[in-house]
Scaffold this active site. Structure first.
Site, mmCIF file in Angstrom:
data_model
loop_
_atom_site.group_PDB
_atom_site.id
_atom_site.type_symbol
_atom_site.label_atom_id
_atom_site.label_comp_id
_atom_site.label_asym_id
_atom_site.label_seq_id
_atom_site.Cartn_x
_atom_site.Cartn_y
_atom_site.Cartn_z
ATOM 1 N N SER A 1 0.846 -1.197 0.000
ATOM 2 C CA SER A 1 0.000 0.000 0.000
ATOM 3 C C SER A 1 0.880 1.244 0.000
ATOM 4 O O SER A 1 2.002 1.231 0.516
ATOM 5 C CB SER A 1 -0.874 0.004 1.251
ATOM 6 N N ALA B 1 0.871 -3.264 9.449
ATOM 7 C CA ALA B 1 0.832 -4.596 8.836
ATOM 8 C C ALA B 1 1.433 -4.540 7.428
ATOM 9 O O ALA B 1 2.230 -5.404 7.039
ATOM 10 C CB ALA B 1 -0.606 -5.110 8.776
ATOM 11 N N TYR C 1 -3.423 -0.884 9.942
ATOM 12 C CA TYR C 1 -3.281 -1.169 8.514
ATOM 13 C C TYR C 1 -1.853 -0.865 8.050
ATOM 14 O O TYR C 1 -1.177 -1.704 7.444
ATOM 15 C CB TYR C 1 -4.292 -0.332 7.726
#
Ligand code: ZN
Length: 655
Positions: free
Chosen positions: A539, A555, A552
């Site tokens: 991401s 991780a 988020y």
């Protein structure tokens, strides 16, 4: 074997061509008669052509059609006159024959007529049926084959010694039958030694039933033909061995291949016969099978690598012994006999591997049965070579065109029921890969089926489920080459002092630990893969985190570190591992028009401005990410590992 003609079914097929379609399908439905494009049929009609003239026409099976599924359009309409005239020419090259057959067609759009069109034309009956029936093959592949045929059929069939199919065969039969009255002589068929059988009649049913009756008599004469073959309990499947074998065979071929292991009792029993090396090396049931299966399979010994090397060397020697200016094909086997395990068939696609498997099975069943009913002696090596390297047969193989970049590869894609995961699966499938998608959502099954792949409902946080899915993929397709580890969840924003433990734990379990488990269970197979590659989906948050997204972002950051460690550990085995960092992909289920509008408003932008809120002012779609992932798994990125690739339109916080 018995007739499956049905008056009520036949009534649905109009006219002579309709009846021809019907009985062709009946022949095609029985694997004891016809396999994968083998066999051909025809009907002679009288028609009016474009200019209003009456012409005699042969409708003969078109190349590329299968008897089992043939339709009216599968028959090429060829004028009889040029076909009969060609039979009168003593010498005709195959190239000229094919050209003239095509030139004689009433419809230039129709498929190429069968290479046996002239032979069909000269047989003076309306309906002509030709198969490579196993029992006829077994009867004739024998030291006293001709005598055995005579003993079974007496004067009811003509016997043609083996010659090459195509013009030479047509010419041989022409010499044999011209000027004779086959009906008066009571002749109902022609047996082609080491090849097959023709039957004929002026009626569709009679010609078909002649075939059934003559083949049944061959079966009866062989005695115990239908008996069940001795089986053996297959050992536990050696999946790692299978993946290694697939890798070795694919490298010999110079291209990725799907491997299908038949570990049924009969296959394992055959593979474990004490004289298997001798039996398997005698040759194919009929020479045209060699196009798909090569002349003989490889038989694995204790040292599997040495067995494959020996096979390749022997294939090259076989080529040298018989070649007259041809270019050698690859030296990889298409069928591998694996004692203790079964029979493995190889192809560039699942369809091709399955066709090879069907032919391999028919061959080993026929050879085994023939051995127990008098003995098996295949056609000479030279005769097989001439068909294997026959230009007309090689042309069929070339029809496929250029291979796709991921053709023959097996790809696992997680979280692929929708969004980015689906787009990755779609890109890989469109480039030739067999895709196995995994997702919690039951939509995965239909979604992957729409891509010609397989969808599995899997909870990726559970070890047993992941192991079963990975092993299932290897059992069905032979190995794994590409892993796209994409499954993830976006956990709702919570500042650290408010962060619920379950929010953190869940993100770690799905966005990090499930990927680590998947790597653990797929790496042993990836190490044997073809140009193997792992792509993790990270991401933009890794390099440009946002407040409130700790669970988020952390991780995904750890996943990035996992990628780097994997790249270091797997480089010696040639497995690449890279990570992609997408951002602002709005065409996923996470984004409804409402929350997109809300987010845009928060930034004082229109939805269109908000969607392209990056340096390049470009909207990023799932398929952009899918295309990049497919590229990262391809040879284009063959020299790149441990890299992080953004697909975000450019982000000033990252650059
Ligand atoms: Zn044939």
């Amino acid at each position: 074997m018995r007739s499956i003609w049905s008056d009520s079914e036949a009534a649905a097929f109009a006219g002579d061509l309709g009846k021809r379609v019907y009985t062709s399908r009946l022949l095609g439905a029985d694997p004891e008669l016809v396999l994968h494009g083998g066999g051909n049929t025809s009907v002679k009609t009288r028609e009016t052509d474009f200019f209003g003239e009456t012409v005699d026409v042969l409708h003969v099976k078109g190349s590329g059609w299968d008897l089992a599924t043939i339709e009216n359009a599968g028959f090429a309409p060829v004028r009889m006159k040029p076909l009969l005239r060609m039979a009168e020419i003593p010498h005709l090259s195959d190239a000229d024959m094919v050209r003239q057959q095509r030139a004689a067609m009433l419809d230039p759009e129709a498929p190429n007529p069968s290479i046996e069109a002239i032979l069909h034309a000269i047989i003076p009956f309306r309906f002509v049926d030709h198969t490579h029936a196993n029992a006829i093959i077994a009867l004739t592949n024998h030291a006293q084959g001709g005598e055995r045929v005579r003993a079974v059929f007496g004067g009811e069939v003509l016997i043609v010694p083996y010659v090459m199919p195509g013009f030479i065969l047509a010419r041989t039969v022409w010499e044999l039958i011209r000027g004779r009255d086959l009906t008066a002589e009571g002749i109902r068929g022609i047996v082609l030694m080491n090849h097959g059988i023709f039957t004929f009649a002026d009626d569709a049913r009679a010609s078909y039933e002649n075939m059934i009756e003559l083949v049944s008599r061959a079966e009866a004469a062989l005695g115990g033909w239908g008996a069940t073959l001795a089986g053996a309990g297959a050992a536990t499947a050696d999946l790692l061995g299978l993946a290694e074998l697939r890798g070795q065979v694919s490298r010999l071929r110079g291209a990725a291949m799907i491997a299908r292991l038949d570990s049924s009792e009969a296959a394992a029993g055959y593979a474990s016969l004490p004289h298997i090396a001798d039996l398997a090396a005698r040759g194919p049931a009929t020479p045209d099978h060699s196009i798909r299966t090569k002349r003989i399979p490889a038989v694995l010994g204790a040292d599997r690598t040495a067995s494959l090397q020996a096979y390749a060397a022997e294939y090259a020697a076989y080529f040298q012994r018989h070649a007259k200016g041809q270019t050698m094909l690859d030296t990889a086997p298409r069928v591998v006999i694996w004692p203790g395990q079964g029979v493995v068939s190889f192809g560039r696609s699942v369809t091709e591997a399955d066709a090879v498997a069907d032919i391999a099975k028919a061959t080993w069943e026929t050879v085994q049965r023939a051995e127990t009913t008098g003995g098996w002696r295949a056609l000479s090596e030279r005769d097989i070579f001439e068909v294997e390297y026959w230009d007309l047969e090689q042309a069929k193989l070339r029809q496929g065109g250029a291979a796709k970049v991921h053709q023959g590869k097996v790809a696992l894609v997680t979280g692929s029921a929708a969004g980015i995961g689906f787009a990755c699966a779609e890109a890989l499938a469109s480039q030739g890969a067999k895709v196995i998608g995994m997702d919690l959502s039951p939509e995965i099954v239909e979604g992957m089926a729409s891509l010609g792949g397989e969808g599995l409902v899997v909870n990726l946080t559970q070890d047993e489920a992941v192991i079963a899915a990975v092993e299932g993929a290897v059992r069905r397709f032979g190995g794994i080459d590409i892993l796209v580890s994409n499954a993830g969840i976006f956990t709702a924003g919570q500042y650290l002092d408010q962060l619920e433990q379950s929010n953190w734990d869940k993100s770690m379990a799905v966005n990090l630990t499930s990927h680590q488990k998947l790597l653990k269970y797929t790496i042993p197979y990836l190490k044997h893969g073809i140009d193997p590659a792992i792509v993790l989906v990270g991401s933009r948050n890794v390099q440009a985190p946002g407040a409130g997204a700790a669970s988020y972002s952390c991780a995904k950051a750890a996943l990035t570190q996992l990628c780097r460690v994997a790249a270091l550990e797997l480089a010696p085995a040639g497995v690449r591992c890279n990570i992609i960092h997408p951002d602002a992909v709005f065409d996923t289920k996470l984004w409804t028009p409402e929350n997109l509008a809300r987010s845009a408003e928060r930034y004082g932008m229109t939805v269109e401005e908000y969607k392209a809120r990056n340096l390049l002012r470009t909207e990023i779609k799932s398929r952009d990410v899918g295309a990049m992932v497919a590229a990262m798994a391809s040879p284009l990125f063959g020299k790149t590992t441990g890299a992080q690739i953004p697909v975000d339109g450019g982000n000033d916080r990252v650059i």
